[in-house]
Design an enzyme around this catalytic site. Sequence first.
Site, PDB file in Angstrom:
ATOM      1  N   ASN A 151      44.321  27.846  48.102  1.00  0.00           N
ATOM      2  CA  ASN A 151      45.091  29.075  47.908  1.00  0.00           C
ATOM      3  C   ASN A 151      45.152  29.893  49.203  1.00  0.00           C
ATOM      4  OD1 ASN A 151      46.328  31.400  47.048  1.00  0.00           O
ATOM      5  ND2 ASN A 151      45.141  31.567  45.153  1.00  0.00           N
ATOM      6  N   TYR A 165      42.776  38.301  51.477  1.00  0.00           N
ATOM      7  CA  TYR A 165      41.354  38.628  51.560  1.00  0.00           C
ATOM      8  C   TYR A 165      40.931  38.821  53.016  1.00  0.00           C
ATOM      9  CZ  TYR A 165      41.553  36.945  46.731  1.00  0.00           C
ATOM     10  OH  TYR A 165      41.879  36.747  45.417  1.00  0.00           O
ATOM     11  N   ILE A 174      41.329  38.781  39.590  1.00  0.00           N
ATOM     12  CA  ILE A 174      42.338  39.746  40.008  1.00  0.00           C
ATOM     13  C   ILE A 174      43.676  39.030  39.901  1.00  0.00           C
ATOM     14  CG2 ILE A 174      41.978  39.166  42.456  1.00  0.00           C
ATOM     15  CD1 ILE A 174      42.724  42.134  43.084  1.00  0.00           C
ATOM     16  N   ALA A 175      44.652  39.693  39.299  1.00  0.00           N
ATOM     17  CA  ALA A 175      45.960  39.063  39.132  1.00  0.00           C
ATOM     18  C   ALA A 175      47.040  40.119  38.955  1.00  0.00           C
ATOM     19  CB  ALA A 175      45.959  38.123  37.934  1.00  0.00           C
ATOM     20  N   GLU A 181      35.236  34.290  45.088  1.00  0.00           N
ATOM     21  CA  GLU A 181      35.538  32.888  45.322  1.00  0.00           C
ATOM     22  C   GLU A 181      37.040  32.714  45.216  1.00  0.00           C
ATOM     23  OE1 GLU A 181      31.422  33.052  43.656  1.00  0.00           O
ATOM     24  OE2 GLU A 181      33.326  33.635  42.744  1.00  0.00           O
TER      25      GLU A 181
END
Length: 176
Positions: free
Chosen positions: A125, A132, A86-87, A120
Amino acid sequence: MRDWQADERGTSGETDIVFRSMTLQDIGTIAAIERESFTAPWTENAFRNELTQNLFAKYMVMEQNGVILGYGGMWLIVDEAHVTNIAVREPYRGRGLGERLLRELMRTARWMGARRMTLEVRVSNGVAQGLYRKLGFVPSGVRPGYYSDNREDALIMWADLDPDGDGGAETEGEER
């Protein structure tokens, strides 16, 4: 597959955001976002294989006025979804778009029958981990040396998906 062709107006100030299935024509742009986002980016060929060969893979793009702002992907296996990547493009970060994208992945996973979602994230990060956790993911373990570029550990996180499919996880105290 869920129809992502709906405009949304959100609290992030971004309007006319469209979520749609990733196509082969998107791969060049997606690979560029990968390169600006990750130290060990997936190749165009990897995305091509995901779209054409992997029956478990589901990928979406988030766009505004025809410009791809971000993307996300997951594998759906039985009743679990595994976020593969995801970005959000660098100029659009910090606007809540990553949250909107992940919520859409969660809604879609639930709509497609998933009850849980996993991912993951690098142990270093903290920004991603905060997002999350905000969406209901909790740590469940560590994959030592998971990242190939520097052998950094990955934190494994899981969320139980909301049965109402609102794009979040079930909250504490609800039946699971």
